[in-house]
Design a protein around this motif. Structure first.
Motif, PDB file in Angstrom:
ATOM      1  N   GLU A  85      24.452  14.865  72.369  1.00  0.00           N
ATOM      2  CA  GLU A  85      25.234  15.628  73.382  1.00  0.00           C
ATOM      3  C   GLU A  85      25.708  15.503  74.659  1.00  0.00           C
ATOM      4  OE1 GLU A  85      22.528  19.204  71.099  1.00  0.00           O
ATOM      5  OE2 GLU A  85      21.614  17.779  72.532  1.00  0.00           O
ATOM      6  N   ALA A  86      25.122  14.703  75.311  1.00  0.00           N
ATOM      7  CA  ALA A  86      25.030  14.340  76.916  1.00  0.00           C
ATOM      8  C   ALA A  86      26.005  13.570  76.498  1.00  0.00           C
ATOM      9  CB  ALA A  86      24.176  13.886  77.141  1.00  0.00           C
ATOM     10  N   GLU A  87      26.182  13.409  76.280  1.00  0.00           N
ATOM     11  CA  GLU A  87      27.761  12.585  76.268  1.00  0.00           C
ATOM     12  C   GLU A  87      28.833  13.449  75.677  1.00  0.00           C
ATOM     13  OE1 GLU A  87      27.882   9.006  73.384  1.00  0.00           O
ATOM     14  OE2 GLU A  87      25.627   7.596  74.037  1.00  0.00           O
ATOM     15  N   ASN A  88      29.237  14.228  74.774  1.00  0.00           N
ATOM     16  CA  ASN A  88      29.368  15.317  74.387  1.00  0.00           C
ATOM     17  C   ASN A  88      30.716  16.031  75.541  1.00  0.00           C
ATOM     18  OD1 ASN A  88      30.408  14.534  72.083  1.00  0.00           O
ATOM     19  ND2 ASN A  88      28.900  15.119  71.027  1.00  0.00           N
ATOM     20  N   LEU A  89      29.007  16.553  76.104  1.00  0.00           N
ATOM     21  CA  LEU A  89      29.052  17.296  77.443  1.00  0.00           C
ATOM     22  C   LEU A  89      30.117  16.541  78.752  1.00  0.00           C
ATOM     23  CD1 LEU A  89      28.456  20.220  78.078  1.00  0.00           C
ATOM     24  CD2 LEU A  89      26.363  19.351  79.343  1.00  0.00           C
ATOM     25  N   LEU A  90      29.777  15.211  78.740  1.00  0.00           N
ATOM     26  CA  LEU A  90      30.260  14.421  80.147  1.00  0.00           C
ATOM     27  C   LEU A  90      31.780  14.370  79.826  1.00  0.00           C
ATOM     28  CD1 LEU A  90      30.077  13.025  82.622  1.00  0.00           C
ATOM     29  CD2 LEU A  90      29.417  11.000  81.206  1.00  0.00           C
ATOM     30  N   ALA A  91      32.071  13.808  78.361  1.00  0.00           N
ATOM     31  CA  ALA A  91      33.526  13.520  77.958  1.00  0.00           C
ATOM     32  C   ALA A  91      34.308  15.079  78.258  1.00  0.00           C
ATOM     33  CB  ALA A  91      33.018  13.194  76.389  1.00  0.00           C
TER      34      ALA A  91
END
Length: 145
Positions: A85-91
């Motif tokens: 979720e953090a990776e998706n949010l960062l992207a």
């Protein structure tokens, strides 16, 4: 409106900085007067400038809302996010930043065809000056309460 009157109006106006529509309208009215004074538009320049500038501001505000609603509002809960979720949010954050940069570049290219390059740079400086004065007034009002 001359520079002196605008500064007095800024100082005399109390901003609560709540996200009330009338507060933002008041700020935008002051910003328009400030930019108009700083750039000394001819009638033709003003007629050509404001539609391009207003369209840019609307798109910029839409991106800011998107950033807040989809990213920044969720960052406060970063401790509860999974790594995915953090990776998706960062992207998503990076994508929005790239959209903002593309919008800024497009705007500067458009506006420098409407007003001179020198006035375009003066616009950038004037926007920064306006923000500084607004923040100064905000700090003075906040400190006085």
């Amino acid at each position: 409106m001359n520079k002196f009157i605008i500064i007095i109006f800024l100082c005399a106006t109390s901003f609560s900085f709540a996200q009330k529509k009338q507060d933002w309208e008041k700020i935008n009215t002051l910003k328009v007067a400030f930019i108009t004074e700083k750039l000394s538009f001819s009638t033709k320049e003003a007629q050509d400038f404001w539609p391009v500038y207003n369209e840019y501001q609307e798109k910029r505000n839409t991106l800011r809302k998107k950033s807040y609603n989809q990213v920044r509002g969720k960052i406060k809960d970063v401790d509860t996010l999974t790594e995915k979720e953090a990776e998706n949010l960062l992207a998503l954050h990076i994508q929005i930043e790239e959209e903002e940069e593309a919008l800024d570049t497009s705007f500067l290219n458009k506006i420098s065809k409407v007003i001179t390059a020198k006035k375009t740079l003066l616009l950038l400086r004037s926007e920064d000056e306006f923000k500084r004065q607004l923040m100064k007034q905000y700090r003075q009002n906040k400190g006085g309460k």
